[in-house]
Write an enzyme that holds these catalytic residues in place. Structure first.
Site, PDB file in Angstrom:
ATOM      1  N   HIS A 177      67.903  38.937 -37.254  1.00 50.45           N
ATOM      2  CA  HIS A 177      68.256  38.341 -38.542  1.00 50.45           C
ATOM      3  C   HIS A 177      69.698  37.853 -38.480  1.00 50.45           C
ATOM      4  CE1 HIS A 177      64.607  39.479 -40.665  1.00 50.45           C
ATOM      5  NE2 HIS A 177      64.698  40.691 -40.144  1.00 50.45           N
ATOM      6  N   CYS A 219      67.581  32.824 -38.290  1.00 43.32           N
ATOM      7  CA  CYS A 219      67.901  31.884 -39.354  1.00 43.32           C
ATOM      8  C   CYS A 219      69.278  31.256 -39.100  1.00 43.32           C
ATOM      9  CB  CYS A 219      67.878  32.595 -40.704  1.00 43.32           C
ATOM     10  SG  CYS A 219      66.279  33.296 -41.155  1.00 43.32           S
TER      11      CYS A 219
END
Length: 405
Positions: A177, A219
């Site tokens: 992440h 991301c």
């Protein structure tokens, strides 16, 4: 900007005792002979294509930075790349695998000792010979940077070290992440794009790599290579700044997504690569278009000295093939005579064996999932109980509700 390491001299300087016209004549003769030899080598077989990268060994650093069961896909991402580089020839001794959690032994795993990357549950990327070098709480920003820069305690075993040199091609793969300019480790700390760029510069100054391929699936992954400034680095990311990197392959039995979209299509591409493949980096750039990834994959090649079209996939995902040097001349133009190997004195002829793939992976990836056993659709049981209660209230009324509870 810190000073660059000086490149090695392309040829030795003239002898110190030569001067003036003698030195100039020596240089001229040496350059002429060198040009002639290079022209002879480039003609015919064009042997330069075999040594265009200039590397003699390959290394891989594969890192999953996420913990907890709902991040199952990040472990599967790393193990999928691990399986591919191993299949293409990089041994475990040249792979540093860092997994922040052990999904194979998690008590929620319905099939212990397995990690799957496809819904049909036939491709177990955990395998039976995986070697995890850094596990659990060992996966930290500090340990990751120490592995890259080589600043490890003297007690660290060789299996946990990146023993590369200035002739090493290194693949670095990160998944987890992240956000704009950072990647989280264990949901407790993070590494920034500046820290990563400085670590790569230290590697270059310390002659720890020849060429480096950086791939990140997170991301806003493109933000992680924006600050790179060291030479001979090629970078790829699963998403641009401001975009999310999406998951793929949900599985009802496990209860989580099995992989991320970018790595899923990367694995599908690598399954068609073999050690003698001629696929290049331009093919890798087209692995996951926006129509499949939803996000927009990005890449950066301005720091890389070679044309990506001339860089083979196996320059980073494979390993240098071992060769045997011989002084005998082998004529490849004459037909090879078949040697009669018929058994003598009635001895039984030995049967020839050959290795086969453990699983027909290319068929598994493209095949349709098996038909699962029928089960009630979502909401069916809830609707059935609602209907029973409505019939009960219609028949007996609310005053008999106490007999149920």
């Amino acid at each position: 900007m810190p000073p660059r390491r000086p490149p090695p001299p392309p040829f030795p300087p003239p002898a110190p005792f030569l001067s003036g016209a003698d030195a100039w004549l020596g240089w001229t003769l040496f350059l002429a002979s060198r040009s002639a030899s290079l022209a002879a080598c480039s003609s015919g077989l064009d042997a330069g294509q075999f040594f265009s990268s200039g590397h003699t060994n390959n290394w891989a650093v594969l890192v999953c930075t996420s913990r907890f069961w709902f991040n199952y896909r990040h472990v599967a991402n790393s193990l999928s790349v691990y399986r591919s580089v191993k299949r293409l020839g990089i041994p475990d001794s040249h792979i540093v695998l860092m997994l922040a959690d052990d999904m194979a032994c998690n008590h929620r795993n319905p099939k212990p000792a397995t990690v799957f990357s496809h819904k049909n549950m036939e491709l177990n990327v955990y395998g039976d010979d995986v070697e995890v070098d850094y596990r659990g709480y060992e996966v930290t920003v500090e340990n990751f940077l120490r592995v890259l820069t080589g600043r490890l305690p003297s007690s660290t075993p060789r299996s946990k070290r990146l023993l590369s040199d200035d002739r090493s091609n290194i693949l670095i793969y990160l998944t987890g992440h992240g956000g704009n300019g950072f990647l989280k480790f264990q949901d407790s700390e993070e590494i920034s794009n500046v820290e990563l760029a400085d670590a790569f510069e230290q590697m270059w100054q310390k002659r720890r790599y020849n060429e480096l391929l950086f791939i990140i699936d997170t991301c806003q992954g493109a933000s992680m290579y924006e600050r790179f400034y060291s030479p001979n680095i090629m970078a790829l990311a699963s998403s641009q700044v401001g975009e999310d990197s999406l998951s793929h392959q949900p599985d009802l039995a496990i209860g989580v997504h099995l992989m991320d979209r970018y790595t899923f299509y990367l694995l599908e591409f690598l399954e068609d690569i073999h050690p003698a493949s001629k696929a290049n980096m331009n093919d890798l750039f087209k692995v996951c278009p926006k129509s499949q990834c939803v996000s927009t994959p990005g890449h950066r090649t301005d720091l890389f000295q070679r044309d990506p079209g001339s860089v083979l996939i196996t320059d980073f995902f494979g390993s240098v093939r071992k060769v045997e040097i011989t002084t005998e001349v082998v004529n490849l133009t004459d037909p090879i005579e078949q040697v009669d190997e018929s058994p003598a004195n009635g001895e039984a002829r030995e049967e020839m064996y050959s290795y086969v793939d453990q699983l027909p992976v290319s068929e598994i990836i493209h095949q349709k999932p098996k038909q699962k056993d029928w089960h009630p659709p979502d909401g069916f049981i809830l609707g059935l109980w609602t209907l029973i209660l409505l019939v009960f209230f219609k028949t007996y009324g609310v005053k008999h509700l106490k007999h149920i509870f």
